[in-house]
Design a protein around this motif. Structure first.
Motif, PDB file in Angstrom:
ATOM      1  N   THR A   1       0.816  -1.541  -0.156  1.00 56.53           N
ATOM      2  CA  THR A   1      -0.198  -0.051  -0.024  1.00 56.53           C
ATOM      3  C   THR A   1       0.894   1.291   0.179  1.00 56.53           C
ATOM      4  O   THR A   1       0.300   2.473   0.265  1.00 56.53           O
ATOM      5  CB  THR A   1      -0.965  -0.017   1.170  1.00 56.53           C
ATOM      6  OG1 THR A   1       0.074   0.266   2.491  1.00 56.53           O
ATOM      7  CG2 THR A   1      -1.650  -1.042   1.344  1.00 56.53           C
ATOM      8  N   GLY A   2       2.263   0.991   0.168  1.00 58.77           N
ATOM      9  CA  GLY A   2       3.100   2.198   0.176  1.00 58.77           C
ATOM     10  C   GLY A   2       3.214   2.927   1.200  1.00 58.77           C
ATOM     11  O   GLY A   2       3.362   4.334   1.389  1.00 58.77           O
ATOM     12  N   CYS A   3       3.037   2.308   2.353  1.00 56.84           N
ATOM     13  CA  CYS A   3       3.135   2.635   3.914  1.00 56.84           C
ATOM     14  C   CYS A   3       4.488   3.073   4.135  1.00 56.84           C
ATOM     15  O   CYS A   3       4.603   4.125   5.260  1.00 56.84           O
ATOM     16  CB  CYS A   3       2.310   2.122   4.866  1.00 56.84           C
ATOM     17  SG  CYS A   3       3.128   0.633   5.344  1.00 56.84           S
ATOM     18  N   LEU A   4       5.494   2.362   3.473  1.00 64.75           N
ATOM     19  CA  LEU A   4       6.824   2.675   4.071  1.00 64.75           C
ATOM     20  C   LEU A   4       7.011   2.392   5.460  1.00 64.75           C
ATOM     21  O   LEU A   4       8.049   2.849   5.953  1.00 64.75           O
ATOM     22  CB  LEU A   4       7.168   4.051   3.861  1.00 64.75           C
ATOM     23  CG  LEU A   4       6.792   4.785   2.468  1.00 64.75           C
ATOM     24  CD1 LEU A   4       7.674   6.175   2.318  1.00 64.75           C
ATOM     25  CD2 LEU A   4       7.248   4.026   1.265  1.00 64.75           C
ATOM     26  N   GLN A   5       6.181   1.323   6.170  1.00 65.86           N
ATOM     27  CA  GLN A   5       6.651   0.902   7.174  1.00 65.86           C
ATOM     28  C   GLN A   5       7.924   0.020   7.283  1.00 65.86           C
ATOM     29  O   GLN A   5       8.985   0.093   8.348  1.00 65.86           O
ATOM     30  CB  GLN A   5       5.776   0.005   7.910  1.00 65.86           C
ATOM     31  CG  GLN A   5       4.596   0.820   8.640  1.00 65.86           C
ATOM     32  CD  GLN A   5       4.620   1.305   9.919  1.00 65.86           C
ATOM     33  OE1 GLN A   5       5.679   0.970  10.893  1.00 65.86           O
ATOM     34  NE2 GLN A   5       4.187   2.089  10.559  1.00 65.86           N
TER      35      GLN A   5
ATOM     36  N   THR B   1       6.818   4.251  -6.151  1.00 70.22           N
ATOM     37  CA  THR B   1       5.529   4.384  -6.501  1.00 70.22           C
ATOM     38  C   THR B   1       5.087   4.746  -7.938  1.00 70.22           C
ATOM     39  O   THR B   1       5.934   5.450  -8.668  1.00 70.22           O
ATOM     40  CB  THR B   1       4.801   5.619  -5.869  1.00 70.22           C
ATOM     41  OG1 THR B   1       4.756   5.605  -4.292  1.00 70.22           O
ATOM     42  CG2 THR B   1       3.223   5.979  -6.039  1.00 70.22           C
TER      43      THR B   1
ATOM     44  N   HIS C   1       2.688   5.894 -10.118  1.00 71.53           N
ATOM     45  CA  HIS C   1       1.363   6.524  -9.701  1.00 71.53           C
ATOM     46  C   HIS C   1       0.105   6.329 -10.758  1.00 71.53           C
ATOM     47  O   HIS C   1      -0.949   6.131 -10.400  1.00 71.53           O
ATOM     48  CB  HIS C   1       1.595   8.259  -9.666  1.00 71.53           C
ATOM     49  CG  HIS C   1       0.429   8.895  -9.201  1.00 71.53           C
ATOM     50  ND1 HIS C   1      -0.194   8.770  -7.901  1.00 71.53           N
ATOM     51  CD2 HIS C   1      -0.346   9.754  -9.652  1.00 71.53           C
ATOM     52  CE1 HIS C   1      -1.135   9.846  -7.805  1.00 71.53           C
ATOM     53  NE2 HIS C   1      -1.290  10.078  -8.918  1.00 71.53           N
ATOM     54  N   HIS C   2       0.649   6.417 -12.013  1.00 70.65           N
ATOM     55  CA  HIS C   2      -0.459   6.217 -13.140  1.00 70.65           C
ATOM     56  C   HIS C   2      -0.735   5.181 -13.347  1.00 70.65           C
ATOM     57  O   HIS C   2      -1.973   4.796 -13.795  1.00 70.65           O
ATOM     58  CB  HIS C   2       0.042   7.113 -14.220  1.00 70.65           C
ATOM     59  CG  HIS C   2       0.250   8.488 -14.187  1.00 70.65           C
ATOM     60  ND1 HIS C   2      -1.144   9.241 -13.692  1.00 70.65           N
ATOM     61  CD2 HIS C   2       1.146   9.618 -14.076  1.00 70.65           C
ATOM     62  CE1 HIS C   2      -0.797  10.606 -13.520  1.00 70.65           C
ATOM     63  NE2 HIS C   2       0.746  10.816 -13.740  1.00 70.65           N
ATOM     64  N   GLU C   3      -0.171   4.099 -12.427  1.00 69.22           N
ATOM     65  CA  GLU C   3      -0.708   2.741 -13.004  1.00 69.22           C
ATOM     66  C   GLU C   3      -1.256   1.999 -11.460  1.00 69.22           C
ATOM     67  O   GLU C   3      -1.701   1.041 -11.363  1.00 69.22           O
ATOM     68  CB  GLU C   3       0.622   1.817 -13.249  1.00 69.22           C
ATOM     69  CG  GLU C   3       1.354   1.906 -14.530  1.00 69.22           C
ATOM     70  CD  GLU C   3       2.632   1.505 -14.710  1.00 69.22           C
ATOM     71  OE1 GLU C   3       3.101   0.511 -13.933  1.00 69.22           O
ATOM     72  OE2 GLU C   3       3.601   2.168 -15.082  1.00 69.22           O
ATOM     73  N   GLY C   4      -1.017   3.000 -10.640  1.00 69.58           N
ATOM     74  CA  GLY C   4      -1.747   2.618  -9.194  1.00 69.58           C
ATOM     75  C   GLY C   4      -0.887   1.247  -8.465  1.00 69.58           C
ATOM     76  O   GLY C   4      -1.696   0.510  -7.945  1.00 69.58           O
TER      77      GLY C   4
ATOM     78  N   PHE D   1       2.388   0.148  -6.039  1.00 72.05           N
ATOM     79  CA  PHE D   1       3.652   0.384  -5.222  1.00 72.05           C
ATOM     80  C   PHE D   1       4.381  -0.937  -5.318  1.00 72.05           C
ATOM     81  O   PHE D   1       3.908  -2.130  -5.054  1.00 72.05           O
ATOM     82  CB  PHE D   1       3.030   0.418  -3.903  1.00 72.05           C
ATOM     83  CG  PHE D   1       1.777   1.696  -3.711  1.00 72.05           C
ATOM     84  CD1 PHE D   1       2.401   3.091  -3.497  1.00 72.05           C
ATOM     85  CD2 PHE D   1       0.797   1.334  -3.562  1.00 72.05           C
ATOM     86  CE1 PHE D   1       1.320   3.773  -3.561  1.00 72.05           C
ATOM     87  CE2 PHE D   1      -0.383   2.278  -3.597  1.00 72.05           C
ATOM     88  CZ  PHE D   1       0.030   3.434  -3.583  1.00 72.05           C
TER      89      PHE D   1
END
Lengths: 616, 158
Positions: B13-17, B41, B43-46, B48
């Motif tokens: 999810t791209g949370c970077l934990q 990320t 971005h344009h492909e959605g 992570f």
């Protein structure tokens, strides 16, 4: 300790950046972020000034948990005197920007004065400089972020910027970071525009920016917190799957979904714009609107919506720049762009939401203003000639067109940029503006949910759902179930929520954690990060202090108890359908009790004793 | 049994934990600029995508190092940088085809994933299971299972 103890003061007029130590006494009294920056603002500006005056200040601020492994520890806020309301404005955002600011070594950046020409602030750890932004003026948020990263050959720079809406001083312009996360409400972006400040670009690489008071206790507390979030039905299941959009059908069925400028409380097209609908395959191209969920920095909930539009949709047919995935509609945006004006086209909502992100304006106030304009149009007060096109309730084309005009600041978009209060006043019907303190309601009807009505009326930043979310007890049963139409116990519950929320907003974490976390989950995390004794009692006192400080600012700015009010529609026009049919707001029953619980006079002014007790 | 990091971008999810956990493990700081694992990320492909060293068997970084500062950890299979030996020449950063070994200006040495000695902090921190630490011989097991589940063993009776 979890503060960097450094404040960056940027004088835009002189073009200087200076460092000063954080006022640690204030950090002890106000914790961080919302509370701390409010203390600075209140101490440094005259509450009566014009929000667009160079004398207004604009503060970017993080909390002690920002940039830590605490779940959702990535928030920052922007605090200023807001142009939409004239009240204190504090807008909170996620994404990755806030943590980067902290890693660069700054708790806070205070902008003062106004720059003679467009500039942006570039922060590289301890080094900060104002850079000419004449090539960025007139660009969108999306363009600005890309140009800055390319120009400095550093894709890891994080950017918070304004689009054309902020430049044009749209009164509800937002500051957008990481392309689609926004300090969205009250027009903080317009203040930034008035200062000729286009963007703040940050790169933070310091490993010594701050220190946890007790790392071992911190990991124990934050890991326990993450387990609570994962095990909770809302934060562990509902929000990741449907985002805040999990609410659309629920609120509609409860008869609390304001529709067509609050004429109705249920929307026949609610399902079409719901979280469930975002998962469904479109008949046109066989794909779902939703691509995936996304998280902000450090967030283990991940409620964010990442959407991709149908490239064949009329609004984007010949505009490939909108064919890629980007930030999709959250509940508030879906409601405002949809139900508030009777539009049920999810693709059109997604497009308008993209525009709000791209040019930086608040979809809640924008969508609600569209609803108000449509009502004026249907009454014959606002004409096709003035708008340039037909504007009936439910017109997808009109909503889309207004979003485009507002983004660019063209034609009738200029009037739209004033918000519904000024729009309705201009056309002789201020009562049709669904606002408190000139800020538009979000997606819960204040008649259908009595506690939310009281929350709106007493909110220090005008109508908003993020300062005392009575939807929790009134709809979700958190922490206890309260009947929507009951008034008993609601002033006390609201006060507790407002104070707790002020703590959460000042800590650097996200309010959504409170679907699962109580103060007893949050307290150990703050305690382990910050030096000193941070008991639950003390934290609630900090929250109460913040609430009262904001109140004092507003009173000094000229607000009175008369402004703790709801529009006549909510007070007199009964809800037409659904389980809350017949309801009007019982604000008059609850408000005196609320004042009393707050330790305020019947005129809504903190008593000498209250002031003394809180040290405000 | 040797284990290896297994990354499933669809769950990220791209949370970077993970980045914070890595930075903490190696630098006692959450500053993600110091992380050895990076989430990209698109971005344009959605999408992570977490990315880090895959611990090549024939590790070009190790081969290229002129001072033998990169050694094999026989227990985990990780190629680890011996900081006192590393001279910061950066030849390994050129040799690595994947860019997963990088120079750290503040120390004058290079750094890369060392699997945290067999308990990777990133995998522990990942809230969605996008990063796991599994049997190195069976990184395909989850995907096999997924496809196995689609096998129709009970054909429709129409």
């Amino acid at each position: 300790m979890a503060w960097t103890k450094n404040v960056l003061r940027v004088n835009l007029e002189a073009g200087t950046c200076t460092t000063e130590p954080l006022n640690l006494q204030w950090a002890q009294d106000y914790l961080g972020q919302r509370g701390l920056a409010t203390k600075y603002l209140v101490s440094e500006i005259d509450p009566k000034i014009d929000p667009f005056s160079p004398k207004n200040k604009l503060i970017f601020v993080t909390g002690p948990l920002t940039g830590t492994m605490a779940a959702t520890g990535g928030r920052y806020s922007v605090v200023t005197k807001g142009p939409l309301t004239g009240a204190i404005a504090c807008s909170n955002s996620g994404g990755y920007f806030g943590a980067e600011m902290k890693f660069a070594g700054w708790d806070m950046v205070i902008f003062e004065g106004a720059s003679p020409k467009p500039v942006y602030l570039l922060i590289n750890d301890g080094k900060a400089e104002l850079v000419d932004a004449s090539h960025l003026w007139g660009k969108t948020v999306w363009e600005t972020e890309e140009i800055i990263k390319t120009q400095h050959q550093d894709p890891q720079i994080r950017v918070a910027s304004i689009g054309r809406a902020g430049e044009n001083r749209v009164l509800y312009a937002a500051i957008v970071n990481d392309l689609h996360r926004a300090a969205g409400r009250s027009g903080v972006g317009a203040v930034m525009g008035s200062k000729n400040l286009k963007a703040v670009a940050v790169r933070g690489t310091r490993t010594d920016a701050y220190h946890l008071a007790d790392p071992e206790a911190f990991f124990a507390a934050t890991e326990a917190g993450k387990k609570v979030l994962a095990a909770n039905g809302v934060t562990g299941q509902g929000l990741p799957t449907y985002g805040t959009q999990v609410l659309m059908n629920v609120i509609n069925e409860l008869g609390a979904l304001p529709t067509r400028n609050h004429r109705d409380v249920q929307f026949e097209g609610a399902h079409d714009i719901s979280g469930e609908a975002m998962h469904e395959k479109r008949p046109t191209d066989g794909k779902a609107n939703l691509v995936t969920n996304g998280a902000c920095f450090g967030c283990t909930i991940a409620c964010g919506r990442i959407s991709r539009m149908d490239p064949g949709h009329f609004s984007v047919k010949d505009k490939p720049q909108y064919h890629g995935a980007s930030g999709g509609v959250e509940y508030e945006a879906a409601w405002a762009l949809g139900a508030a004006n009777g539009v049920n086209d999810l693709e059109a909502l997604t497009y308008a939401n993209f525009l709000c992100n791209e040019d930086g304006f608040d979809p809640i106030t924008f969508g609600a203003t569209v609803g108000a304009a449509m009502e004026l149009y249907e009454m014959g007060v606002l004409t096709e000639k003035e708008v340039g096109f037909k504007l009936p309730f439910g017109s997808t084309e009109a909503m889309v067109k207004l979003a485009e005009l507002t983004a660019k600041g063209e034609g009738f978009g200029k009037i739209m940029g004033l918000g519904s209060k000024r729009l309705c006043t201009k056309y002789g019907h201020p009562e049709l503006s669904m606002t408190v303190k000139s800020q538009e309601f979000p997606a819960y009807d204040g008649r259908a949910l009595q506690g939310m009505g009281l929350a709106y009326a007493t909110n220090n930043r005008g109508a908003c759902h993020l300062r005392g979310y009575m939807v929790s007890p009134e709809v979700l049963g958190i922490p206890v179930k309260m009947e929507p139409q009951a008034t008993e116990g609601k002033p006390a519950m609201l006060k507790a929520f407002q104070d707790l929320t002020a703590v959460v907003d000042s800590a650097g974490i996200c309010l959504f954690t409170t679907f699962a976390w109580g103060l007893s989950d949050i307290q150990p995390q703050i305690q382990a990060a910050c030096e000193g004794d941070w008991s639950e009692e003390r934290l609630l006192l900090v929250g109460e202090r913040i609430w009262n400080l904001e109140r004092e600012f507003n009173l000094a700015a000229g607000f009175t108890a008369k402004d703790d009010n709801l529009p006549p529609r909510l007070m007199k026009e009964p809800a037409k359908t659904g389980p809350q049919k017949g309801a009007v707001s019982k604000l008059g029953v609850m408000l005196p009790e609320y004042y009393q619980l707050r330790g305020w006079t019947p005129e809504g002014v903190p008593t000498t004793e209250t002031r003394k007790r809180l040290g405000v | 049994m040797q284990k290896s990091l297994h990354i499933d971008p669809n769950k990220c999810t791209g949370c970077l934990q993970c980045e914070m956990a890595c930075a903490w493990e190696n630098h006692r700081s959450f500053t993600i600029a110091k992380s050895r694992i990076k989430v990209f990320t698109f971005h344009h492909e959605g999408r992570f995508v977490p990315y880090t060293c895959t611990q090549c068997d024939e590790a070009w970084c190790m081969t290229a190092c002129p001072v033998d500062a990169i050694r094999l950890d026989p227990v985990t299979g990780a190629k680890i940088v011996l900081e006192p030996t590393c001279v910061g020449c950066k030849v390994c950063t050129i040799a690595c085809p994947f860019g997963t070994i990088n120079y750290v200006a503040s120390s004058g040495k290079v750094q890369k994933c060392d699997l945290c000695g067999g308990e990777p902090a990133c995998a522990k921190a990942c809230p969605t299971g996008a990063i796991t630490y599994v049997d190195a011989d069976w990184t395909g097991l989850g995907r096999m299972r997924q496809w196995a589940g689609k096998t129709d063993t009970n054909p429709a009776t129409v």
